[in-house]
Each structure stands twice: as structure tokens, then as C-alpha cells.
Design a protein around this motif. Sequence first.
Motif, PDB file in Angstrom:
ATOM      1  N   ILE A  23      17.122  28.899  72.714  1.00  0.00           N
ATOM      2  CA  ILE A  23      17.326  29.972  73.697  1.00  0.00           C
ATOM      3  C   ILE A  23      16.630  29.644  75.016  1.00  0.00           C
ATOM      4  CG2 ILE A  23      16.857  32.400  74.196  1.00  0.00           C
ATOM      5  CD1 ILE A  23      17.066  32.832  71.090  1.00  0.00           C
ATOM      6  N   ILE A  24      15.392  29.161  74.935  1.00  0.00           N
ATOM      7  CA  ILE A  24      14.652  28.824  76.158  1.00  0.00           C
ATOM      8  C   ILE A  24      15.302  27.644  76.865  1.00  0.00           C
ATOM      9  CG2 ILE A  24      12.443  27.925  77.017  1.00  0.00           C
ATOM     10  CD1 ILE A  24      12.339  30.880  76.471  1.00  0.00           C
ATOM     11  N   ASN A  49      26.052  31.516  72.676  1.00  0.00           N
ATOM     12  CA  ASN A  49      27.077  32.433  73.190  1.00  0.00           C
ATOM     13  C   ASN A  49      27.367  33.625  72.280  1.00  0.00           C
ATOM     14  OD1 ASN A  49      27.611  31.630  75.765  1.00  0.00           O
ATOM     15  ND2 ASN A  49      29.446  30.478  75.266  1.00  0.00           N
ATOM     16  N   PRO A  50      27.426  33.466  70.946  1.00  0.00           N
ATOM     17  CA  PRO A  50      27.746  34.641  70.123  1.00  0.00           C
ATOM     18  C   PRO A  50      26.798  35.819  70.320  1.00  0.00           C
ATOM     19  CG  PRO A  50      27.933  32.655  68.812  1.00  0.00           C
ATOM     20  CD  PRO A  50      27.359  32.244  70.140  1.00  0.00           C
ATOM     21  N   LEU A  55      25.226  40.530  74.863  1.00  0.00           N
ATOM     22  CA  LEU A  55      23.986  40.982  75.491  1.00  0.00           C
ATOM     23  C   LEU A  55      24.115  41.019  77.011  1.00  0.00           C
ATOM     24  CD1 LEU A  55      21.190  41.905  74.608  1.00  0.00           C
ATOM     25  CD2 LEU A  55      20.420  39.545  74.798  1.00  0.00           C
ATOM     26  N   ARG A  56      24.885  40.099  77.572  1.00  0.00           N
ATOM     27  CA  ARG A  56      25.074  40.074  79.028  1.00  0.00           C
ATOM     28  C   ARG A  56      25.887  41.264  79.527  1.00  0.00           C
ATOM     29  NH1 ARG A  56      26.224  33.804  79.460  1.00  0.00           N
ATOM     30  NH2 ARG A  56      24.071  33.101  79.675  1.00  0.00           N
ATOM     31  N   ARG A  57      26.672  41.865  78.657  1.00  0.00           N
ATOM     32  CA  ARG A  57      27.415  43.071  79.052  1.00  0.00           C
ATOM     33  C   ARG A  57      26.452  44.227  79.288  1.00  0.00           C
ATOM     34  NH1 ARG A  57      31.415  41.755  74.440  1.00  0.00           N
ATOM     35  NH2 ARG A  57      32.809  40.317  75.491  1.00  0.00           N
ATOM     36  N   VAL A  71      15.485  38.155  77.595  1.00  0.00           N
ATOM     37  CA  VAL A  71      15.338  39.302  76.695  1.00  0.00           C
ATOM     38  C   VAL A  71      15.567  38.858  75.252  1.00  0.00           C
ATOM     39  CG1 VAL A  71      16.343  41.531  76.040  1.00  0.00           C
ATOM     40  CG2 VAL A  71      15.897  41.015  78.445  1.00  0.00           C
ATOM     41  N   LEU A  72      16.574  38.028  75.034  1.00  0.00           N
ATOM     42  CA  LEU A  72      16.832  37.521  73.684  1.00  0.00           C
ATOM     43  C   LEU A  72      15.650  36.706  73.175  1.00  0.00           C
ATOM     44  CD1 LEU A  72      18.733  37.139  71.271  1.00  0.00           C
ATOM     45  CD2 LEU A  72      19.713  35.168  72.475  1.00  0.00           C
TER      46      LEU A  72
END
Length: 195
Positions: A23-24, A49-50, A55-57, A71-72
Amino acid sequence: MSPFSQVGLLLINTIGSMALFIIILRFLLQLVRADFYNPISQFLVKATNPVLIPLRRIIPGFGGLDVASLVLAYVVQALLFAAIFMFAGYGLPWANILLWAPVGLFALLLNIYFWGLVITVIASWIAPGSYNPALILINQILEPVVRPIRKMMPDMGGLDLSPILVFLAIKIVEIMLLGPLVQMLQIPRGLIIGL
């Protein structure tokens, strides 16, 4: 601690650290505008992406930063701390965990830059000018940090000493900022890998 707890801690630390690392890296690659068509970039995008697209929405980007990735990473770090404490047999100090998560992410970020520098220095000795996809991405991540120092350094006849100064800067930040934060927030070093 029982062998079951030790195995659980090992698995949680390994899987959680890998997820955080991915993620980082995704955040850093977007931050430095790294090569999207690199095979490693493609893997990172497909792996994240899944979770990131939905989350970007909810969480839009801000100023070119992928806030959803941060945030993730924060949520995964907090859940990783909670799982570690649960398997270690301690209570779940949620207030502390929520404060410890950004410190853990900052420590991971410093480790990524430190080990990235180590890899590039060794690769420059072993395989200078290599076009390995991993080395290209590492260089793209490190370049915004190393470039300003390299510009200030005098010409050393082809010898680049800027990584040494970045190593020193990372260690100074660890001593002056990370160490006091760990002590102030009373983060248990024995349970948390990377601190």
C-alpha cells in the motif's frame, strides 16, 4: 508465550507488513509519478485496486496526494497492531493503537527509503546502469529525495556521495523524531516489527 501465539504473531507480522509495504509503495509510486507501465507498478495497482477504487469514491485525493491510500495504510496498520496485541494476550488499547498507527507508518516509510538506498548503492557496484524494473522503480522513488542533495554536492569525479547524506538524514530523523515519539507514546518495541 505459547508456540501458537508465536506462530500467530509471525504470520500476522509477515502478512500485515507485506500488505502495508504494498500500500505504501502504491502511494509513493503515485506521489513521484513513477512509470505506470513497469511490471512491478502493474502488480501494485492490481493488488491494491480492489480496495482502493471503492475507497476513492468516499475519500478523494487532495493536492496530488492519494489520500485513500494513506487512509487504507492507516487502517491496515491499526488493525495489524490490534491483531498483534490480541495474539500476544494483551488487551486492545484502541486509543493508543490509533495514535501508534501513524508512527508505525512513518517508521515503515523511513525503512523503505533506507533499504531502497542500500539496494541502489549495492546495485551501482554490481550492475551499474541496469534496467531491472525493480531498480528503476526504486530510483524513481528515491530521486526526489536524493536529487536536491546531489545538486548541492561538489563534483567528485563520478563518485556520488549523496546517498551517504541521505542515510545520515534518515538516522537523524529516527533519533530526533521517531525515538522520542516511540517513548512518549509508550509503543512496545518488542511486539512491533520495524520500531
